[in-house]
Design a protein around this motif. Sequence first.
Motif, short mmCIF file in Angstrom:
data_model
loop_
_atom_site.label_atom_id
_atom_site.label_comp_id
_atom_site.label_asym_id
_atom_site.label_seq_id
_atom_site.Cartn_x
_atom_site.Cartn_y
_atom_site.Cartn_z
N SER A 42 0.83 -1.21 0.00
CA SER A 42 0.00 0.00 0.00
C SER A 42 0.86 1.26 0.00
CB SER A 42 -0.93 0.00 1.22
OG SER A 42 -0.18 -0.06 2.43
N ARG A 43 1.99 1.22 0.70
CA ARG A 43 2.90 2.37 0.72
C ARG A 43 3.72 2.43 -0.57
NH1 ARG A 43 6.56 2.90 5.77
NH2 ARG A 43 6.52 5.10 5.15
N ILE A 44 4.03 1.26 -1.13
CA ILE A 44 4.79 1.24 -2.37
C ILE A 44 3.98 1.88 -3.50
CG2 ILE A 44 5.70 -0.28 -4.18
CD1 ILE A 44 7.57 -0.17 -1.87
N THR A 45 2.72 1.48 -3.63
CA THR A 45 1.90 2.00 -4.72
C THR A 45 1.61 3.48 -4.55
OG1 THR A 45 -0.09 1.23 -3.56
CG2 THR A 45 0.83 -0.21 -5.24
N LEU A 46 1.76 4.00 -3.33
CA LEU A 46 1.57 5.43 -3.11
C LEU A 46 2.62 6.24 -3.86
CD1 LEU A 46 -0.11 7.52 -1.50
CD2 LEU A 46 1.59 7.32 0.34
N LEU A 47 3.72 5.59 -4.25
CA LEU A 47 4.76 6.27 -5.00
C LEU A 47 4.22 6.81 -6.33
CD1 LEU A 47 7.76 3.82 -4.40
CD2 LEU A 47 7.31 6.00 -3.25
N ILE A 48 3.25 6.11 -6.93
CA ILE A 48 2.65 6.59 -8.18
C ILE A 48 1.93 7.91 -7.93
CG2 ILE A 48 0.88 6.13 -9.92
CD1 ILE A 48 1.49 3.21 -9.73
N THR A 49 1.18 7.97 -6.82
CA THR A 49 0.46 9.19 -6.47
C THR A 49 1.44 10.35 -6.25
OG1 THR A 49 -1.25 7.86 -5.41
CG2 THR A 49 -1.21 10.21 -4.88
N VAL A 50 2.53 10.07 -5.54
CA VAL A 50 3.53 11.10 -5.28
C VAL A 50 4.14 11.59 -6.59
CG1 VAL A 50 5.79 11.56 -4.24
CG2 VAL A 50 4.07 10.25 -2.97
N ASN A 51 4.44 10.67 -7.49
CA ASN A 51 5.03 11.02 -8.78
C ASN A 51 4.15 12.02 -9.53
OD1 ASN A 51 6.49 11.00 -11.24
ND2 ASN A 51 5.43 9.18 -11.94
N PHE A 52 2.87 11.68 -9.70
CA PHE A 52 2.00 12.55 -10.48
C PHE A 52 1.61 13.81 -9.72
CE2 PHE A 52 1.43 8.61 -12.92
CZ PHE A 52 1.62 9.12 -14.20
N ALA A 53 1.56 13.75 -8.37
CA ALA A 53 1.27 14.96 -7.59
C ALA A 53 2.41 15.98 -7.75
CB ALA A 53 1.08 14.60 -6.12
N VAL A 54 3.64 15.48 -7.72
CA VAL A 54 4.79 16.38 -7.90
C VAL A 54 4.79 16.94 -9.32
CG1 VAL A 54 7.32 16.49 -8.01
CG2 VAL A 54 6.19 15.27 -6.13
N GLN A 55 4.49 16.11 -10.32
CA GLN A 55 4.46 16.60 -11.69
C GLN A 55 3.38 17.67 -11.88
OE1 GLN A 55 4.96 14.00 -15.04
NE2 GLN A 55 5.85 12.36 -13.81
N LEU A 56 2.23 17.48 -11.24
CA LEU A 56 1.18 18.51 -11.30
C LEU A 56 1.67 19.82 -10.69
CD1 LEU A 56 -1.99 16.45 -10.28
CD2 LEU A 56 -1.75 17.78 -12.38
N LEU A 103 13.25 5.91 -1.23
CA LEU A 103 12.46 5.77 -2.46
C LEU A 103 11.69 7.06 -2.74
CD1 LEU A 103 11.01 2.15 -2.09
CD2 LEU A 103 12.82 2.91 -3.63
N LEU A 104 11.11 7.66 -1.70
CA LEU A 104 10.35 8.90 -1.88
C LEU A 104 11.24 10.01 -2.43
CD1 LEU A 104 7.94 9.19 1.19
CD2 LEU A 104 7.32 9.05 -1.23
N ILE A 105 12.45 10.12 -1.89
CA ILE A 105 13.37 11.16 -2.38
C ILE A 105 13.65 10.96 -3.86
CG2 ILE A 105 15.73 12.05 -2.22
CD1 ILE A 105 15.62 11.42 0.79
N SER A 106 13.90 9.72 -4.24
CA SER A 106 14.18 9.42 -5.65
C SER A 106 12.99 9.76 -6.53
CB SER A 106 14.53 7.93 -5.81
OG SER A 106 15.66 7.58 -5.05
N VAL A 107 11.80 9.36 -6.10
CA VAL A 107 10.60 9.62 -6.88
C VAL A 107 10.36 11.12 -7.04
CG1 VAL A 107 8.08 9.41 -6.90
CG2 VAL A 107 9.48 7.43 -6.35
#
Length: 394
Positions: A42-56, A103-107
Amino acid sequence: MNKGYRWTVNACFIGYIIQAIVNNFVPLLFLTFQSSYGIPLSRITLLITVNFAVQLTVDLASVAFVDKIGYRLSMLIAHGMSALGLAGLTVWPSILQDAYAGLLISVVCYAVGGGLLEVLVSPVMESCPMDNKEKAMSMLHSFYCWGQVGVVLVSTVFFRVFGIGRWWILALLWALVPIANGILFARVPIAPLIEDGEKGLTVRELFGMRQFWLLMLMMVCAGASELSVSQWASTFAEKGLGISKTLGDLTGPMFFALLMGCSRAFYGKYGERVALDRFMTGSALLCVISYLCISLVPVPWIGLLGCGLCGLSVGIMWPGTFSRATASVKRGGTAMFALLALGGDIGCSGGPTLVGFVSGAFGDDLHRGILAGIVFPVVLLVGLFALKRRESKV
């Protein structure tokens, strides 16, 4: 075209391949990260949300600084952050006490790079002196599709041959792509987007134009029409064909991406023979048909075919809307491209969310969810007609 600008065009093509690497490589490693670092899925898949939130966030923030620091420096930052994030995957989770923080820093790093690339590459391409820029824009966006297919294929073969445990080697190899293209962007000519003596429109001026809001609506629908199906293509492949998840990931998303890339490449090569508005209208109608095939026809292989048809139909929507915006809004500049990218990303997030919400409301019936998503190509079609009607009155 000036020979020097051919290198600029090639660098733009590679820029979209880099964005495909940024968006598609890490999801292939989710289960590996889960087992290696003991992080809940559940925390791993949150990385997708972080990726697109930062891009937005980057889409919106870029309006304030890109014109001030210039396109070349912005491009170098974009490529540097992309490389830093991809290479950081091999370092930060291992050296930090909390691997998930690494992982979050990298993403976040590569998401900043990906968000900037989304804002920068299209206007740099648009500024290059060439004929029939609609063709060039469509061809440019096809490289994201080829990049997506390439990332999945190359990564799958690499893991099969060398083992998933050596994923960090592939991450470093992928990081070399933005490094090399960043060096190329440091040398190629970049033409000004706005002619000398003119000034690009401000955000407030854009917000005061009705045709801009129509274009924003079309861009939201373009992103939503694409992602509402592509996010679920793997599920359809698994359920419809009864194959493994690995083959499902290859069959569904790759079928979608291949046909989407073919659509963009076709218009990129033969665009002078077909009017853009006519091509977009036909594509929107085909998209509606594909949604109906997926959601209403109770035959598995028809559903999978519908996924492919959807990829074919949505190919022109995103680059076509960019081209329509350039023709319709003079002096749109960086602000227009950044806001349109923001609209597209909102659609990419909102479309799959609507499908998932409706599916859940009907007992996880994905067919009902996809049927609800048909609103996006329909609204895009209405927006296209409204834009044409408004321009005909001017």
